[in-house]
Design an enzyme around this catalytic site. Structure first.
Site, short mmCIF file in Angstrom:
data_model
loop_
_atom_site.label_atom_id
_atom_site.label_comp_id
_atom_site.label_asym_id
_atom_site.label_seq_id
_atom_site.Cartn_x
_atom_site.Cartn_y
_atom_site.Cartn_z
N GLN A 91 -12.78 -70.00 -66.19
CA GLN A 91 -13.50 -70.93 -67.05
C GLN A 91 -13.99 -70.26 -68.32
OE1 GLN A 91 -15.95 -73.49 -64.78
NE2 GLN A 91 -16.56 -74.76 -66.51
N ASP A 92 -14.82 -69.22 -68.19
CA ASP A 92 -15.22 -68.47 -69.38
C ASP A 92 -15.51 -67.02 -68.98
OD1 ASP A 92 -17.67 -68.93 -68.10
OD2 ASP A 92 -18.75 -69.39 -69.94
N PRO A 93 -15.63 -66.12 -69.95
CA PRO A 93 -15.79 -64.70 -69.63
C PRO A 93 -17.11 -64.41 -68.92
CG PRO A 93 -15.13 -65.01 -71.94
CD PRO A 93 -15.51 -66.35 -71.41
N GLN A 114 -21.03 -70.32 -70.19
CA GLN A 114 -20.45 -71.53 -70.80
C GLN A 114 -21.05 -71.86 -72.16
OE1 GLN A 114 -19.68 -74.81 -68.06
NE2 GLN A 114 -20.08 -73.43 -66.34
#
Length: 229
Positions: free
Chosen positions: A66-68, A136
């Site tokens: 989804q995100d880092p 996020q």
């Protein structure tokens, strides 16, 4: 004789997308945030590591994140992976547990997944940057538009690819994968909140290799070396 895959690169399939105004706006936003003193992960040089380490023509497996990671020294541009010397976060620990249960490979003392990337496993996050301590936080700056384009370009890949979609967010991306030559495996996310609901026991690593074998593509050596540079 060269195949179509050998003539295609990330530059040829994404070059036009990178000229779109929104893409430059993303880069400008990240640059301004850094200039304003905010800590953004991963470092600038690592943002596109997934594409650098896994050439378009070499992609065999895609794992979507989804995100880092938003903690210090963790993110380096590969979904789920952390830098050498950084403890594996909980989701990655569960990935390793499943890998051990599935294939019997030993659980490594590190969480550096570059070996996978160099074998053709594209470790792609939907958002390629994040502000430190704020998960996020960059989910709405249109990174997803660019990474959706990456997935669409892989849908057009002339060879079969195995997509491992873990969790509902990743599974929504299955609508971008319409070419019947590809294979999709779905499971709950490896997060401690959901791993016991079906990620543990999914056997995606052996299944991916079986599918690659059936498609006439080389299998992935999922075992990670104990020493990393």
């Amino acid at each position: 004789m060269t195949t179509m895959a050998e003539t295609q690169t990330w530059q040829t399939v994404l070059g036009e997308e990178k000229q779109e105004p929104y893409f430059q706006e993303i880069l400008d936003f990240v640059k301004k945030e850094r200039k304003a003193g905010k800590i953004i992960y991963p470092p600038q040089k690592d943002i596109f590591n997934a594409l650098k380490l896994t050439p378009y023509e070499a992609v065999k497996v895609v794992i979507l994140g989804q995100d880092p990671y938003h903690g210090p020294n963790q993110a380096h541009g590969l979904a789920f992976s952390v830098r050498p010397g950084v403890p594996a976060p909980p989701s990655l620990q569960n990935i390793f547990k499943e890998l051990h249960a599935d294939l019997g490979v030993s659980i490594p003392s590190h969480g550096f997944l570059e070996k996978w990337a160099k074998q053709g496993v594209l470790l792609l996050n939907a958002a390629l940057t994040v502000e430190a301590g704020k998960p996020q936080s960059h989910a709405n700056i249109e990174w997803h538009r660019f990474t959706d384009k990456v997935i669409e370009s892989l849908n057009d890949h002339p060879e079969g690819i195995v997509f491992l979609l873990w969790g509902s967010y990743a599974q929504k991306k299955s609508q971008l994968i319409t070419n019947l030559r590809h294979r999709i495996l779905k499971a709950p996310h490896p997060s401690p909140l959901s791993a016991a609901r079906g990620f543990l026991g999914c056997r995606h690593f052996s299944k991916a290799n079986q599918l690659l074998h059936e498609m006439g593509r080389g299998e992935i050596d999922w075992a990670l070396d104990e020493k990393v540079s």
